[in-house]
Design a protein around this motif. Sequence first.
Motif, short mmCIF file in Angstrom:
data_model
loop_
_atom_site.label_atom_id
_atom_site.label_comp_id
_atom_site.label_asym_id
_atom_site.label_seq_id
_atom_site.Cartn_x
_atom_site.Cartn_y
_atom_site.Cartn_z
N GLY A 62 0.81 -1.21 0.00
CA GLY A 62 0.00 0.00 0.00
C GLY A 62 0.84 1.26 0.00
O GLY A 62 0.32 2.35 -0.08
N THR A 63 2.16 1.13 0.09
CA THR A 63 3.04 2.29 0.07
C THR A 63 3.36 2.65 -1.38
O THR A 63 3.72 1.78 -2.16
N PRO A 64 3.22 3.92 -1.75
CA PRO A 64 3.54 4.30 -3.12
C PRO A 64 5.03 4.07 -3.42
O PRO A 64 5.88 4.35 -2.58
N THR A 65 5.32 3.54 -4.59
CA THR A 65 6.70 3.38 -5.03
C THR A 65 6.87 4.16 -6.32
O THR A 65 6.02 4.09 -7.21
N PRO A 66 7.95 4.95 -6.44
CA PRO A 66 8.13 5.75 -7.65
C PRO A 66 8.50 4.86 -8.85
O PRO A 66 9.21 3.89 -8.71
N THR A 67 7.95 5.23 -9.99
CA THR A 67 8.31 4.57 -11.24
C THR A 67 8.71 5.66 -12.22
O THR A 67 8.10 6.71 -12.27
N ALA A 68 9.74 5.39 -13.00
CA ALA A 68 10.24 6.39 -13.94
C ALA A 68 9.44 6.34 -15.23
O ALA A 68 8.97 5.29 -15.65
N THR A 69 9.29 7.49 -15.84
CA THR A 69 8.67 7.59 -17.15
C THR A 69 9.61 6.91 -18.15
O THR A 69 10.82 7.02 -18.02
N PRO A 70 9.09 6.21 -19.14
CA PRO A 70 9.95 5.55 -20.11
C PRO A 70 10.91 6.54 -20.77
O PRO A 70 10.58 7.71 -20.95
N ALA A 71 12.08 6.04 -21.12
CA ALA A 71 13.09 6.88 -21.77
C ALA A 71 12.54 7.39 -23.11
O ALA A 71 11.82 6.68 -23.80
N PRO A 72 12.88 8.61 -23.48
CA PRO A 72 12.41 9.14 -24.75
C PRO A 72 12.99 8.32 -25.91
O PRO A 72 14.10 7.79 -25.82
N ALA A 80 9.52 17.72 -35.15
CA ALA A 80 10.68 18.13 -34.35
C ALA A 80 10.28 18.19 -32.87
O ALA A 80 11.01 17.73 -32.00
N ARG A 81 9.08 18.71 -32.59
CA ARG A 81 8.61 18.80 -31.21
C ARG A 81 8.45 17.41 -30.59
O ARG A 81 8.75 17.20 -29.42
N ASP A 82 8.02 16.42 -31.40
CA ASP A 82 7.90 15.04 -30.91
C ASP A 82 9.26 14.47 -30.51
O ASP A 82 9.35 13.62 -29.63
N ASN A 83 10.31 14.93 -31.18
CA ASN A 83 11.66 14.40 -30.95
C ASN A 83 12.50 15.25 -30.00
O ASN A 83 13.62 14.89 -29.67
N LEU A 84 11.93 16.36 -29.54
CA LEU A 84 12.66 17.22 -28.60
C LEU A 84 13.02 16.50 -27.30
O LEU A 84 14.13 16.67 -26.80
#
Length: 181
Positions: A62-72, A80-84
Amino acid sequence: MPRHPERPVAIRRAASTPVRVLSGAAICAALVLTGCSGFGPSATPSASSPTAIATATGSPSGTPTPTATPAPTLHPDGSARDNLPLFASVVAAVWASPNRVSGRAYVDALVAAGFDKAAMQVTNDTTTVGNPAESIQFSVRWGDQCLVGQVGPATGDPVAVVLPGLAEGECLVGQTRPIDW
């Protein structure tokens, strides 16, 4: 003719001040609550924001655990904005390395990430008298736009932005060095 001739001007202003204060306080409270609720513009990360956002998920205890956003990743059919985000993460990684003031290091890292070397430009990383440059710029042409990075002692934190391409098909103004390696 004054609106309330029976009250002096100072009293009329003072009488309306609580209404203004309450209205201002209500607006501030609404803005704060909107920002905290997850609704509105702050709920969606900006496409130009190169930083990863950590999220929290529940663990079995029940304790929140951090997860990282996937690598770009590279989006060959994207803008270009999609690849920034990928461009910015490569710039940040090289900036954090011992090769942080080498233009070639940025070009090589961007090529390794999948960007087209033939679409790149880079400025010199040394001055005409052999001193380290105060700033290095590099770019990747992406359609009619450019992913542009700037690093160096005079720049502070690395910069990664999307800018319109120049009419000549380039991204950087002025003299750049050949990318012949």
